[in-house]
Design an enzyme around this catalytic site. Structure first.
Site, PDB file in Angstrom:
ATOM      1  N   ASP A  96       0.871  -1.171   0.000  1.00 36.07           N
ATOM      2  CA  ASP A  96       0.000   0.000   0.000  1.00 36.07           C
ATOM      3  C   ASP A  96       0.911   1.225   0.000  1.00 36.07           C
ATOM      4  OD1 ASP A  96      -2.040  -1.826   0.425  1.00 36.07           O
ATOM      5  OD2 ASP A  96      -2.808  -0.855   2.224  1.00 36.07           O
ATOM      6  N   HIS A 153       5.024  -7.431  -0.084  1.00 31.36           N
ATOM      7  CA  HIS A 153       4.634  -8.673  -0.736  1.00 31.36           C
ATOM      8  C   HIS A 153       5.274  -8.785  -2.121  1.00 31.36           C
ATOM      9  CE1 HIS A 153       1.347  -9.744   2.182  1.00 31.36           C
ATOM     10  NE2 HIS A 153       1.587  -8.489   2.506  1.00 31.36           N
ATOM     11  N   SER A 264       8.361   3.921   4.846  1.00 33.28           N
ATOM     12  CA  SER A 264       9.562   3.997   4.025  1.00 33.28           C
ATOM     13  C   SER A 264       9.196   3.802   2.563  1.00 33.28           C
ATOM     14  CB  SER A 264      10.608   2.983   4.474  1.00 33.28           C
ATOM     15  OG  SER A 264      11.865   3.319   3.927  1.00 33.28           O
TER      16      SER A 264
END
Length: 296
Positions: A96, A153, A264
């Site tokens: 995200d 992911h 980050s």
């Protein structure tokens, strides 16, 4: 000043961080975010309100459930909350966040912001073989803000072949610093995971930043801290050449591969001349698993 979109405020906010003891402050955050305290629930509620953190997708949506701030920050999501692009050639978003840059790797250089590009060889910690393979491929850079989901992911399925840790500074990776600070991603500490995929080499670069108190991968655990003085590599063999009792690390598209413990940036590098979706541009918000493009 160079011809960039950076404002005077961007420069002031970015360069004010130069003299700070970045690693010392960040290690203090590491310690604080792992403490159980009567003040922890209140701190989590204030943070969630200040950054408008959406909890309905979390496996545990109750803020009072989390014993430490780090448990809250690295919370898991319900599997159905992030459908994974599932076409054979689909490239899924690893996180995200907000797309900071997306496009081509041009002669082993990547676009950072208007008027700023940077060296792929430096980004990869001087790995010439990987640079040669990725030097005319594709890339995207995704910035994770404090309100985002912070597990990372796989954009494609693949077999891990190398993990590299590159020590460095811990400048903010917020949009103002990206615009103002040359070679930002090559200056900051980072962890690089290289994977062989059916579509060529893929490298995922996990960039550290101020208050990113730790970077983890699922196969290694905590990579940083502690701080190290030099670049280090760990090579991972294929299953048929692994040592007795060892196993190859293979992860499917959408599988968790690591996590940040504060906001980050992750950079996806692809050897394959992929086609990015034309409706995804710099500044767009994406969600983990969302279709970013297709391999050729």
């Amino acid at each position: 000043m160079p011809d960039t979109d950076a404002s005077l405020i961007d420069y002031l906010k970015s360069y004010a961080l130069h003299p700070l003891p970045q690693h010392a402050l960040t290690r203090a955050v590491y310690w604080l975010t792992r403490q159980e305290s009567a003040l922890t629930p209140k701190a989590i509620r204030k943070f969630a309100k200040a950054f408008d953190v959406k909890m309905e997708d979390a496996i545990e949506p109750d803020l009072n459930h989390y014993r430490t701030f780090n448990e809250f920050f690295t919370r898991a999501l319900k599997p159905e909350a992030r459908p994974i692009a599932s076409g054979e050639s689909d490239i899924a978003s690893p996180a995200d966040g907000t797309v900071s840059a997306i496009g081509d790797i041009d002669d082993a250089r990547l676009f950072q912001a208007k008027g700023r590009d940077y060296s792929l060889l430096s980004l990869l910690g001087g790995d010439g073989a990987a640079t040669e393979r990725l030097g005319n491929g594709r890339f995207t850079t995704i910035y994770l803000s404090p309100r985002d989901y912070h597990r990372l992911h796989m954009p494609l399925g693949g077999r891990l072949i190398r993990q590299t840790h590159v020590p460095g500074r811990l400048f903010s990776v917020g949009p103002h610093t990206v615009r103002a600070l040359p070679d930002l991603f090559n200056r900051n500490e980072r962890v690089i995971a290289q994977f062989e995929t059916e579509h060529g080499l893929m490298a995922l670069v996990l960039v550290g930043a101020m208050n990113v108190a730790a970077i983890e991968t699922v196969w290694h655990g905590l990579v940083t801290p502690p701080q190290r003085n030099g670049i280090s590599h760990i090579d991972y063999p294929a299953a048929d050449s692994a040592a007795p009792g060892a196993s190859a690390v293979e992860l499917a598209r959408g599988a968790e591969m690591g996590r940040f413990n504060m906001g980050s940036t992750i950079i996806v590098l692809l050897e394959n001349p992929a086609v990015w979706r034309s409706d995804i541009q710099s500044g767009d918000t994406v969600r983990m698993g969302q279709l970013l493009g297709e391999t050729r």
